[in-house]
Design a protein around this motif. Structure first.
Motif, mmCIF file in Angstrom:
data_model
loop_
_atom_site.group_PDB
_atom_site.id
_atom_site.type_symbol
_atom_site.label_atom_id
_atom_site.label_comp_id
_atom_site.label_asym_id
_atom_site.label_seq_id
_atom_site.Cartn_x
_atom_site.Cartn_y
_atom_site.Cartn_z
ATOM 1 N N LEU A 1 6.988 -1.254 14.379
ATOM 2 C CA LEU A 1 5.883 -1.500 13.465
ATOM 3 C C LEU A 1 6.448 -1.813 12.092
ATOM 4 O O LEU A 1 7.388 -1.163 11.623
ATOM 5 C CB LEU A 1 4.981 -0.266 13.370
ATOM 6 C CG LEU A 1 4.105 0.039 14.591
ATOM 7 C CD1 LEU A 1 3.524 1.449 14.478
ATOM 8 C CD2 LEU A 1 2.993 -0.983 14.695
ATOM 9 N N THR A 2 5.880 -2.809 11.427
ATOM 10 C CA THR A 2 6.391 -3.220 10.125
ATOM 11 C C THR A 2 5.338 -3.023 9.050
ATOM 12 O O THR A 2 4.149 -3.247 9.271
ATOM 13 C CB THR A 2 6.822 -4.693 10.142
ATOM 14 O OG1 THR A 2 5.724 -5.505 10.570
ATOM 15 C CG2 THR A 2 7.992 -4.898 11.104
ATOM 16 N N ALA A 3 5.805 -2.606 7.883
ATOM 17 C CA ALA A 3 4.917 -2.474 6.731
ATOM 18 C C ALA A 3 4.638 -3.854 6.157
ATOM 19 O O ALA A 3 5.378 -4.810 6.415
ATOM 20 C CB ALA A 3 5.573 -1.585 5.676
ATOM 21 N N PRO A 4 3.571 -4.008 5.369
ATOM 22 C CA PRO A 4 3.307 -5.303 4.724
ATOM 23 C C PRO A 4 4.505 -5.748 3.900
ATOM 24 O O PRO A 4 5.203 -4.925 3.290
ATOM 25 C CB PRO A 4 2.104 -5.013 3.830
ATOM 26 C CG PRO A 4 1.458 -3.810 4.434
ATOM 27 C CD PRO A 4 2.566 -3.011 5.044
ATOM 28 N N ALA A 5 4.768 -7.057 3.884
ATOM 29 C CA ALA A 5 5.923 -7.582 3.166
ATOM 30 C C ALA A 5 5.891 -7.202 1.696
ATOM 31 O O ALA A 5 6.936 -7.030 1.059
ATOM 32 C CB ALA A 5 5.982 -9.091 3.326
ATOM 33 N N ASP B 1 9.550 0.912 -5.971
ATOM 34 C CA ASP B 1 8.564 -0.055 -6.469
ATOM 35 C C ASP B 1 8.910 -1.483 -6.050
ATOM 36 O O ASP B 1 8.028 -2.329 -5.910
ATOM 37 C CB ASP B 1 8.467 0.013 -7.998
ATOM 38 C CG ASP B 1 7.797 1.290 -8.487
ATOM 39 O OD1 ASP B 1 7.130 1.960 -7.670
ATOM 40 O OD2 ASP B 1 7.937 1.611 -9.678
ATOM 41 N N SER B 2 10.190 -1.736 -5.824
ATOM 42 C CA SER B 2 10.639 -3.064 -5.400
ATOM 43 C C SER B 2 10.658 -3.210 -3.885
ATOM 44 O O SER B 2 11.078 -4.258 -3.367
ATOM 45 C CB SER B 2 12.049 -3.330 -5.945
ATOM 46 O OG SER B 2 12.075 -3.271 -7.354
ATOM 47 N N GLY B 3 10.239 -2.154 -3.173
ATOM 48 C CA GLY B 3 10.210 -2.209 -1.718
ATOM 49 C C GLY B 3 11.538 -1.910 -1.060
ATOM 50 O O GLY B 3 11.748 -2.257 0.104
ATOM 51 N N VAL B 4 12.450 -1.257 -1.789
ATOM 52 C CA VAL B 4 13.759 -0.898 -1.248
ATOM 53 C C VAL B 4 13.821 0.622 -1.125
ATOM 54 O O VAL B 4 13.618 1.331 -2.111
ATOM 55 C CB VAL B 4 14.902 -1.397 -2.153
ATOM 56 C CG1 VAL B 4 16.257 -0.978 -1.585
ATOM 57 C CG2 VAL B 4 14.831 -2.916 -2.295
ATOM 58 N N ASP C 1 5.031 -4.452 0.511
ATOM 59 C CA ASP C 1 5.315 -3.030 0.340
ATOM 60 C C ASP C 1 6.747 -2.672 0.699
ATOM 61 O O ASP C 1 7.300 -1.707 0.178
ATOM 62 C CB ASP C 1 4.352 -2.214 1.213
ATOM 63 C CG ASP C 1 4.553 -0.711 1.041
ATOM 64 O OD1 ASP C 1 4.369 -0.234 -0.093
ATOM 65 O OD2 ASP C 1 4.907 -0.043 2.022
ATOM 66 N N LEU C 2 7.372 -3.426 1.603
ATOM 67 C CA LEU C 2 8.696 -3.066 2.095
ATOM 68 C C LEU C 2 9.577 -4.304 2.184
ATOM 69 O O LEU C 2 9.299 -5.246 2.916
ATOM 70 C CB LEU C 2 8.595 -2.415 3.472
ATOM 71 C CG LEU C 2 9.908 -1.896 4.062
ATOM 72 C CD1 LEU C 2 10.469 -0.763 3.203
ATOM 73 C CD2 LEU C 2 9.703 -1.407 5.488
ATOM 74 N N LEU C 3 10.641 -4.284 1.417
ATOM 75 C CA LEU C 3 11.633 -5.355 1.456
ATOM 76 C C LEU C 3 12.833 -4.949 2.296
ATOM 77 O O LEU C 3 13.339 -5.730 3.099
ATOM 78 C CB LEU C 3 12.083 -5.695 0.035
ATOM 79 C CG LEU C 3 13.178 -6.754 -0.097
ATOM 80 C CD1 LEU C 3 12.623 -8.127 0.284
ATOM 81 C CD2 LEU C 3 13.737 -6.778 -1.518
ATOM 82 N N SER C 4 13.292 -3.711 2.117
ATOM 83 C CA SER C 4 14.516 -3.271 2.785
ATOM 84 C C SER C 4 14.453 -1.769 3.021
ATOM 85 O O SER C 4 14.431 -0.988 2.061
ATOM 86 C CB SER C 4 15.729 -3.631 1.910
ATOM 87 O OG SER C 4 16.930 -3.182 2.498
#
Length: 408
Positions: free
Chosen positions: A25-29, A366-369, A31-34
């Motif tokens: 399952l993946t989070a919205p782009a 905050d940057s999704g990392v 919200d999550l970069l890495s």
């Protein structure tokens, strides 16, 4: 395209495990970069969501209490056997699922020291995970034991020669981590076991940071007892039950101290006095956490299909890549690698150290990392081989590099 990004792209293209990323399952782009914290909490599988819904609607909702006789009562041992076969190098009848890591450490360590009467010392190291140390401190107070501390360098871990210098005829038990939680140091289990056994001591290993990431051969290495969690590389979910391994030859002589009805030889007789169940089932205490075991079915299927050796191969490639990024991008900002560079001594994560890292956690998130932080100044980078790509590692550490630049 930079050489480092080109390398990530090439590694992803050649990755035989790349398709497994699509099973999570993946989070919205946005919200999550890495996600670089697979060594703390693994990501959920699509199959897990389907299994959970099926279990709730059909097995729990449909069968209700009849589910216990449909096989739920056997899950702690049947899942334990699957885990042992797929990830631990353990023959059937020696692994059980249940309780938390902390509770299982207490059960096994108490049983071990009681099985060595006349021996009053337990050997452990100063940089092991806190729960391991705290539990042994409590047992030592209960049983009047002396704790013998090995001072370990947080950059590395326990070495066989350190163990050899402290174990003796008074040593009842030694307890260490296979992969050190802070540095990722991979201990030489077989040699440490040999040294401890020569002194007549029992050996116990914490597998929390290696199970599902590093090939393990408990039977071959002569491990006596082991404990590990299932929510890191095994993707069992937050608070998923832990597992315990007890070598078959010790099962008749070790008696765990939390005598509950599920560890009784005939749980539903409700009789007077505790009579331990034969074999590994005697390690159980209370009612098994059946709902919490459901995700393990999905992940063990996936791990069996992928193969732990292939997982290890990718894990080393991922952490090698982290080391290269750290050397080229982060070292100029004073970032130090405090994990082994030698593959044979490195687990599945890399720890970076720099004063002030804690202040970067919020902007990273905050940057999704999402990496992991361990006080006082360690940033752990834990790519999970089945859910993390090389490009994802590149993206995450690029954000860290840019934040360090802004901070400077």
């Amino acid at each position: 395209m930079s050489d480092l990004l080109g390398r990530a792209t090439a590694l992803d293209a050649a990755d035989p495990l790349a398709s497994y990323r699509d099973r999570f399952l993946t989070a919205p782009a946005s919200d999550l970069l890495s996600y670089l914290d697979g060594n703390s909490l693994g990501r959920p599988l699509e199959a897990t969501a389907a299994l959970m819904e099926d279990f709730i609607r059909r097995q729990w909702g449909g069968r209700l209490i009849r589910g216990w006789t449909d096989g739920w009562l056997d899950w702690p041992t049947t899942l334990g056997d699957r885990l042992g076969s797929i990830a631990l190098g353990a023959a059937a009848g020696q692994t059980v699922i249940g309780d938390s890591t902390t509770v299982l450490i207490y059960k096994l360590a108490r049983a071990a020291v009681d099985a060595r009467p006349g021996r009053d010392r337990v050997v452990l190291d100063t940089d092991n995970f806190p729960t391991d140390r705290y539990v042994l401190e409590g047992i030592a107070a209960e049983r009047g034991l002396e704790l013998v501390w090995i001072s370990t360098d947080p950059v590395s871990g326990v070495h066989p020669d350190q163990v050899s210098s402290v174990v003796d005829e008074r040593t009842a038990l030694v307890l260490f981590s296979h992969v050190a939680y802070r540095s990722g140091w991979l201990a030489d289990i077989a040699e440490i076991n040999r040294i401890a056994h020569a002194a007549g001591a029992l050996t116990m290993w914490d597998l929390c940071h290696s199970a599902g990431s590093v090939p393990i051969s408990l039977d071959e290495w002569g491990v006596d007892l082991a404990v590990g969690c299932t929510y890191k590389y095994l993707n069992g979910g937050p608070g998923a039950p832990a597992f315990a391994y007890l070598r078959r030859e010790l099962q008749d002589s070790l008696r765990q101290p939390i005598q509950g009805w599920m560890g009784h030889r005939a749980s539903f007789e409700m009789g007077h006095g505790h009579e331990p169940a034969p074999g590994i089932r005697a390690l159980l205490s209370g009612t098994p956490a059946i709902l919490a075991m459901v995700p393990l079915h999905a992940n063990l299927d996936m791990l069996a299909e992928a193969g732990i050796e292939e997982v290890r191969t990718k894990s080393l490639l991922l952490t090698d890549y982290v080391l290269d990024l750290a050397d080229q991008w982060l070292a100029p900002f004073g970032v130090e690698v405090v994990s082994p560079r030698e593959q044979a001594r490195r687990g599945g994560h890399v720890t970076l150290r720099r004063a002030g890292f804690e202040a970067l956690l919020e902007p990273l998130w905050d940057s999704g990392v999402i990496p992991d932080y361990r006080r006082p100044d360690g940033l752990r980078i834990g790519p999970a081989p089945l859910s993390t790509s090389f490009t994802e590692v590149h993206q995450g550490l690029a954000v860290l590099r840019d934040l360090l630049e802004k901070q400077r």
